[in-house]
Design a protein around this motif. Sequence first.
Motif, short mmCIF file in Angstrom:
data_model
loop_
_atom_site.label_atom_id
_atom_site.label_comp_id
_atom_site.label_asym_id
_atom_site.label_seq_id
_atom_site.Cartn_x
_atom_site.Cartn_y
_atom_site.Cartn_z
N GLN A 259 -4.03 14.15 -8.35
CA GLN A 259 -5.29 14.54 -8.21
C GLN A 259 -5.41 13.87 -6.58
O GLN A 259 -6.72 14.09 -5.51
CB GLN A 259 -6.23 13.88 -8.20
CG GLN A 259 -6.64 15.44 -9.97
CD GLN A 259 -6.47 17.12 -9.02
OE1 GLN A 259 -7.16 17.21 -8.28
NE2 GLN A 259 -5.38 17.49 -10.22
N GLY A 260 -4.36 12.50 -6.76
CA GLY A 260 -4.72 11.93 -5.22
C GLY A 260 -5.67 10.72 -5.30
O GLY A 260 -5.83 9.48 -4.60
N ARG B 280 -2.71 -3.30 -2.35
CA ARG B 280 -3.58 -2.66 -1.24
C ARG B 280 -3.56 -2.08 -0.02
O ARG B 280 -4.19 -1.21 0.63
CB ARG B 280 -3.98 -4.56 -0.19
CG ARG B 280 -4.80 -4.62 0.50
CD ARG B 280 -5.30 -5.60 1.74
NE ARG B 280 -4.45 -6.03 1.68
CZ ARG B 280 -3.80 -7.19 3.34
NH1 ARG B 280 -5.21 -7.94 3.17
NH2 ARG B 280 -3.25 -7.92 3.26
N ALA B 281 -2.05 -2.23 0.62
CA ALA B 281 -2.38 -0.99 1.53
C ALA B 281 -1.51 -0.16 0.49
O ALA B 281 -1.65 0.96 1.84
CB ALA B 281 0.10 -1.56 2.07
N GLY B 282 -1.96 0.66 -0.54
CA GLY B 282 -1.79 1.73 -0.95
C GLY B 282 -0.23 2.31 -1.08
O GLY B 282 0.38 3.29 -2.13
N PHE C 87 -9.93 -6.38 -10.29
CA PHE C 87 -10.64 -6.64 -9.31
C PHE C 87 -9.29 -6.36 -8.35
O PHE C 87 -9.30 -6.17 -7.12
CB PHE C 87 -10.66 -7.60 -9.00
CG PHE C 87 -11.77 -8.24 -9.70
CD1 PHE C 87 -13.54 -7.54 -10.02
CD2 PHE C 87 -10.98 -9.57 -10.87
CE1 PHE C 87 -14.11 -8.46 -10.58
CE2 PHE C 87 -12.64 -9.99 -11.58
CZ PHE C 87 -13.42 -9.65 -11.94
N ALA C 88 -8.32 -5.42 -8.86
CA ALA C 88 -6.71 -4.50 -8.05
C ALA C 88 -7.39 -3.88 -7.22
O ALA C 88 -8.38 -3.58 -7.50
CB ALA C 88 -6.45 -4.38 -9.09
N PRO C 89 -7.04 -3.93 -5.43
CA PRO C 89 -7.64 -2.99 -4.33
C PRO C 89 -7.06 -2.04 -4.68
O PRO C 89 -6.60 -0.92 -3.52
CB PRO C 89 -7.14 -3.90 -3.43
CG PRO C 89 -5.90 -4.91 -3.80
CD PRO C 89 -6.17 -5.18 -5.12
N VAL C 90 -7.40 -1.45 -5.94
CA VAL C 90 -6.21 0.15 -5.65
C VAL C 90 -6.94 0.96 -5.15
O VAL C 90 -8.63 0.92 -4.27
CB VAL C 90 -6.54 0.73 -6.84
CG1 VAL C 90 -6.18 2.02 -7.34
CG2 VAL C 90 -5.33 -0.11 -8.32
N LYS C 91 -6.81 1.81 -4.19
CA LYS C 91 -7.03 3.52 -3.28
C LYS C 91 -7.76 3.85 -3.91
O LYS C 91 -6.45 4.98 -4.92
CB LYS C 91 -6.68 3.18 -1.82
CG LYS C 91 -6.17 2.58 -1.30
CD LYS C 91 -5.22 2.97 -0.07
CE LYS C 91 -4.65 1.58 1.01
NZ LYS C 91 -6.17 1.53 1.84
#
Length: 794
Positions: free
Chosen positions: A306-307, A355-357, A370-374
Amino acid sequence: MIARISLDAVRERLFDYAVPAAIAAELKVGMRVQVPFGSRTCCGYVIECIAAAERPDIVMQPGLFGDEPATAKGRLRHIIAIDDPLPFFSPQLLQLLRWLAGYYCASMESALRSALPAPVRDGNTKARELLFVCATPQTEEHLKADSPSAIATQKLSARQRDLLQQITTRQGGLLNVLCRELKCAPETLRRLEKQGYLTIEPQQIRRDPLANRTIIPSSPLPLMPQQAAALQLICGGRHAVAADCGRAGLSETAADGCGEPSLPFKAVEPPVAAAAKAPLPVLLYGVTGSGKTEVYLQAIAHVLEQGGGAIVLVPEIALTPQTVRRFAGRFGDKIAVLHSALSEGERFDEWHRIRAGEAQVVVGPRSAVFAPVKNLALIIVDEEHEPSYKQDETPRYNARDVAVMRGWIEKCGVVLGSATPAMESWENVKNGKYRLARLALRAEERPMPTVEVIDMRIEGKRDGKPQIFSRRLIDTIEDRLATGEQVILFLNRRGYATSLLCTKCGFIAQCDSCSVAYTYHRTDSRLRCHICGACHPVPPLCPACSDPGFRYAGIGTQRIEIIAQTCFPKARIARLDADATTRKHSHDDILSAFRSGKTDILIGTQMIAKGHHFPNVTLVGVLMADAGLHIPDYRAGERTFQLLAQVSGRSGRGEIPGHVIIQTYTPDHPAIVASRTADFDSFATQERELRREAWLPPFSHVICLTFKGPDEEKVSFAANAFFKQLSPILPNGADCPEPMPSPLARAKGDYRYQMILRGSSIRSITRPLHKATRLAPPPQGVSLAIDVDALSIM
């Protein structure tokens, strides 16, 4: 425009800075910026941006660059520069950290620090760059014999033409690697660069934590009906959503913190439609070996289709290599790993990939929440009951509850998995705040291991002295080894002996800085304190009476290893504890050797008790099963039952049924009795009623206040002064006993006094707590640690 910024150098407050017109269009919430602070330049993070008109205390005054914002104290200073064009925190993550700071009585700066790996935060670690060599577009044409441009290469030597041919065939490579493999000097390739045949440019190279690790690709397995039902509930149950934070699946722990915390800035609302609702969290309650991990894998696969992205939390670093292998085998390069055992460069690169996806699935212990998952769509908390999810320094958050709150903020699914759920999670199921998915059978309907309890009091009477291994355990181990099966021996104490005792005068070697006895470690023949880390050689004579007759009392994993080697001389034995895993990848190496059959007996602490899958283990022996029962902590019974159920579950996960032998001196304790059948339901029912009668969590909230300092009189005075300010302003019903010395009265040179607060809601306690902190702040030399929803009162 005014930016409100949290500075690395200052805690407890935020600072306002004017935004220069040159960067106003680029500046976003969550970015890291450089700002002036006093006579120096500091780093900070933009928490929010507001128009000057929204601040009544701000006026516009003429300046060098037109009208500039100012306060009564003078003009606001300007942001100097933006550190990175990508924000370090999304608006949703900032909202989560704002909640965390308010709920756990911490500063915003400490909350921000907890969300960033140290190598990312300190700014000293950089991306790794190496020189990369590749052929120019014209080189391949030049190398063709019949090409009109081939004459251009006629001036090259045969060696140079051969080098160009090999580099072209390889499609380039790193300069140092090519020089080593092609046996040439860098200057040779530099000359070809000057002639236009090659380009040599720096290129960022990822430091891969999975490099040189064997990853076996895997495919989805057929699901049993109970697994399929659980997967459907996780992936297809989004109709069961929360209308507000009270129904957002938040535990009582988290839900109380959804209000406005006492912080000097406005809420940062996530950019989601007002009508969007968060799905209720799912408690995946499955017996050990029931296939919870396969459910996780297929739920993540659904999310990726689902992205979306996912976070998988594991309680121990020791579990991370095994979990990463399984997830990397299914999802390949979409996996990123975050944990403190990685090198600084690896953590830096992995965080920036997320962070960059470039990575959609993150695996790690508590800080990975806290990981910056997109496009975060799913958070999985494996072994959600584990106390290691609780941070033991400010901010003292529980990653399980933070995961639930992040799920509510980001409107994503949350799965809490366990064979022995925490009492708080179980209560939330009963209250309808969590949905329940139950896996009552093992995968392929394998039988649960049989459990046998040995009363060591009877063993001691039979042999005339206390025994470490019962006769029954020795005989059963010999039987298993004879048939080529593997054995796990569990003892939740490391070292060789728990104390050094003088048999003449009764002297016990104690740490000078802590209220505990030294533990003797035989591997280096040293006395070590497991609280402060102090280390000393064993004295030749008793310091009190000069008698040489020392005796090593108590047992630890090192002593068990030596005894096992004596009892089973032909067996290959390994030990897994904190002392045996100081080297990088040592967890993985020890577990891999055991999994591959290179080790017959694995001895360990709680590191081996959960999450591991060893199909050839058919016997688990638990030594001193009641070691954790007799401590002044109301959770002692719950933790003992959880440990016993988890370590028992390592047995019989293959084709051969498993067996568990539990050695104990208190066989009638409810936790020991329930562990015979791994009957969590009956244990939870009994424990729940005891907690209700005593008004303990999950029926109340507990905040542990610990005052500590090197001067005991000063610490006692500070604690009592604080109590006098706090007790009159607490609401009716809140419990606030007078300060007393902690069960661990001294640690790391500091004396410790405690107050245990209880209330029906967190905010009912924290609001007067903040007021008392202002009225009676700890004096210099005394610190106050506030542990909200404390899991330990030691």
